[in-house]
Write a protein that holds these residues in place. Structure first.
Motif, mmCIF file in Angstrom:
data_model
loop_
_atom_site.group_PDB
_atom_site.id
_atom_site.type_symbol
_atom_site.label_atom_id
_atom_site.label_comp_id
_atom_site.label_asym_id
_atom_site.label_seq_id
_atom_site.Cartn_x
_atom_site.Cartn_y
_atom_site.Cartn_z
ATOM 1 N N THR A 5 0.734 -1.094 0.072
ATOM 2 C CA THR A 5 -0.131 -0.051 0.096
ATOM 3 C C THR A 5 0.874 1.234 0.098
ATOM 4 N N LEU A 6 0.626 2.014 -0.892
ATOM 5 C CA LEU A 6 1.370 3.312 -1.205
ATOM 6 C C LEU A 6 0.877 4.548 -0.447
ATOM 7 N N PHE A 7 1.338 5.402 0.224
ATOM 8 C CA PHE A 7 0.722 6.551 0.796
ATOM 9 C C PHE A 7 1.239 7.954 -0.027
ATOM 10 N N PHE A 8 0.591 9.063 -0.226
ATOM 11 C CA PHE A 8 0.688 10.048 -0.915
ATOM 12 C C PHE A 8 0.272 11.178 0.070
ATOM 13 N N GLY A 9 1.037 12.419 -0.172
ATOM 14 C CA GLY A 9 0.674 13.735 0.299
ATOM 15 C C GLY A 9 0.696 13.749 1.755
ATOM 16 N N VAL A 10 -0.491 14.226 2.198
ATOM 17 C CA VAL A 10 -0.793 14.330 4.039
ATOM 18 C C VAL A 10 -1.284 12.865 4.300
ATOM 19 N N ALA A 11 -1.472 11.618 3.309
ATOM 20 C CA ALA A 11 -1.585 10.543 3.926
ATOM 21 C C ALA A 11 -0.065 9.881 4.469
ATOM 22 N N ARG A 12 0.816 10.325 3.510
ATOM 23 C CA ARG A 12 2.007 9.792 3.856
ATOM 24 C C ARG A 12 2.518 10.552 5.220
ATOM 25 N N ASP A 13 2.297 11.645 5.535
ATOM 26 C CA ASP A 13 2.636 12.243 6.821
ATOM 27 C C ASP A 13 1.900 11.639 7.859
ATOM 28 N N ILE A 14 0.638 11.325 7.728
ATOM 29 C CA ILE A 14 -0.069 10.729 8.767
ATOM 30 C C ILE A 14 0.496 9.094 9.298
ATOM 31 N N VAL A 15 0.873 8.548 7.973
ATOM 32 C CA VAL A 15 1.502 6.939 8.365
ATOM 33 C C VAL A 15 2.939 6.911 8.580
ATOM 34 N N GLY A 16 3.312 8.007 8.273
ATOM 35 C CA GLY A 16 4.985 8.199 8.428
ATOM 36 C C GLY A 16 5.796 7.342 7.719
ATOM 37 N N LYS A 17 5.163 6.892 6.663
ATOM 38 C CA LYS A 17 5.921 6.184 5.682
ATOM 39 C C LYS A 17 5.481 6.019 4.310
ATOM 40 N N ASP A 18 6.115 5.850 3.274
ATOM 41 C CA ASP A 18 5.955 5.986 1.676
ATOM 42 C C ASP A 18 4.788 4.740 1.434
ATOM 43 N N GLU A 19 5.294 3.490 2.095
ATOM 44 C CA GLU A 19 4.507 2.366 1.821
ATOM 45 C C GLU A 19 4.479 1.561 3.051
ATOM 46 N N LEU A 20 3.482 0.867 3.134
ATOM 47 C CA LEU A 20 3.295 -0.419 3.938
ATOM 48 C C LEU A 20 3.051 -1.699 3.404
ATOM 49 N N LEU A 21 3.251 -2.785 4.018
ATOM 50 C CA LEU A 21 2.849 -4.218 3.721
ATOM 51 C C LEU A 21 1.688 -4.562 4.573
ATOM 52 N N ILE A 22 0.439 -4.410 4.131
ATOM 53 C CA ILE A 22 -0.636 -4.652 5.190
ATOM 54 C C ILE A 22 -1.149 -6.026 4.919
ATOM 55 N N ASP A 23 -1.602 -6.981 6.091
ATOM 56 C CA ASP A 23 -1.963 -8.019 6.040
ATOM 57 C C ASP A 23 -3.726 -8.016 5.822
ATOM 58 N N VAL A 24 -4.162 -8.365 4.857
ATOM 59 C CA VAL A 24 -5.580 -8.337 4.420
ATOM 60 C C VAL A 24 -6.103 -9.939 4.155
ATOM 61 N N GLN A 25 -7.455 -10.006 4.730
ATOM 62 C CA GLN A 25 -8.177 -11.269 4.649
ATOM 63 C C GLN A 25 -8.737 -11.449 3.261
ATOM 64 N N GLY A 26 -9.236 -12.507 2.735
ATOM 65 C CA GLY A 26 -10.135 -12.456 1.603
ATOM 66 C C GLY A 26 -11.360 -11.774 1.801
#
Lengths: 80, 141
Positions: A5-26
């Motif tokens: 998952t990629l984050f841009f703009g203010v979303a990047r600031d909120i998460v503190g990272k450009d990208e995360l690996l997020i575990d998702v169920q089916g």
């Protein structure tokens, strides 16, 4: 499944990272994914104004996340 | 890419002549050019500089979609959509759109269509820097 998952703009600031690996169920929709982000990062208080892209194209909240999808969290754009 | 379309996102300064030269054609009676420029104020605050960030591969795709739609909707010959990224100062050029057509109406209309759509759909974000801080534009609409 791990979803990149990629984050841009203010979303990047909120998460503190450009990208995360997020575990998702089916059978997880973008709407579910959005709720989870908001739960994990309460600073996403206006996430309903954000858009989501999968594999570099806009998707709506009903989209069901698939294996190997690349998700992007896109705050309201402000180019031009 | 379609030889009627020029799309670019660049950290180098944008070049008006390059866009003009791309669209000009002997069959065209007019060229419409929209040039965005960095303004020195927003909501009465002095802007020092801007920083444009982008989801570049998607931004290029969205710009291509806009150019394709412009060509389908209006009788135009060619269209160039160039956008800057990175730090820009007052007076710098964040965006240039050039459109050529046989008659002027199509060029004007397609140019306006393209800049309006760009501001709605292309994943580019502008951060404004003031003397007392910085803010993502549109982050809290």
């Amino acid at each position: 499944m791990k979803i990149k998952t990629l984050f841009f703009g203010v979303a990047r600031d909120i998460v503190g990272k450009d990208e995360l690996l997020i575990d998702v169920q089916g059978n997880t929709t973008i709407q579910d994914f959005e709720a989870r982000l908001l739960n994990q990062y309460p600073d996403f208080s206006d996430i309903r104004n954000f858009a989501f892209a999968v594999n570099e194209s806009y998707v709506d909240r009903n989209y069901s996340i698939q294996k190997n999808d690349l998700i992007a969290v896109l705050p309201p754009v402000s180019g031009g | 890419m379609n030889d009627r379309i020029s799309i670019k996102i660049s950290v180098e300064p944008l070049n008006i002549q390059t866009c003009f030269d791309f669209v000009r054609d002997d069959s065209c009676g007019g060229i419409a050019l929209f040039v965005g420029t960095v303004r020195n104020h927003t909501a009465e605050k002095d802007v020092k500089q801007l920083d444009f960030s982008t989801y570049e591969p998607m931004a290029v795709k969205e710009m291509e979609i806009i150019a394709d739609h412009a060509i389908q909707r209006y009788p135009i010959k060619r269209i160039a959509i160039h956008h800057a990224k990175g730090l820009l100062k007052i007076g710098d050029l964040p965006v240039i759109i050039a459109v050529s057509s046989a008659h002027r109406e199509a060029a004007f209309e397609a140019c306006q269509f393209a800049i309006n759509r760009l501001k709605q759909t292309v994943p580019i974000w502008k951060k404004e820097f003031f003397s007392d801080g910085e803010v993502w534009v549109n982050a809290h609409p």
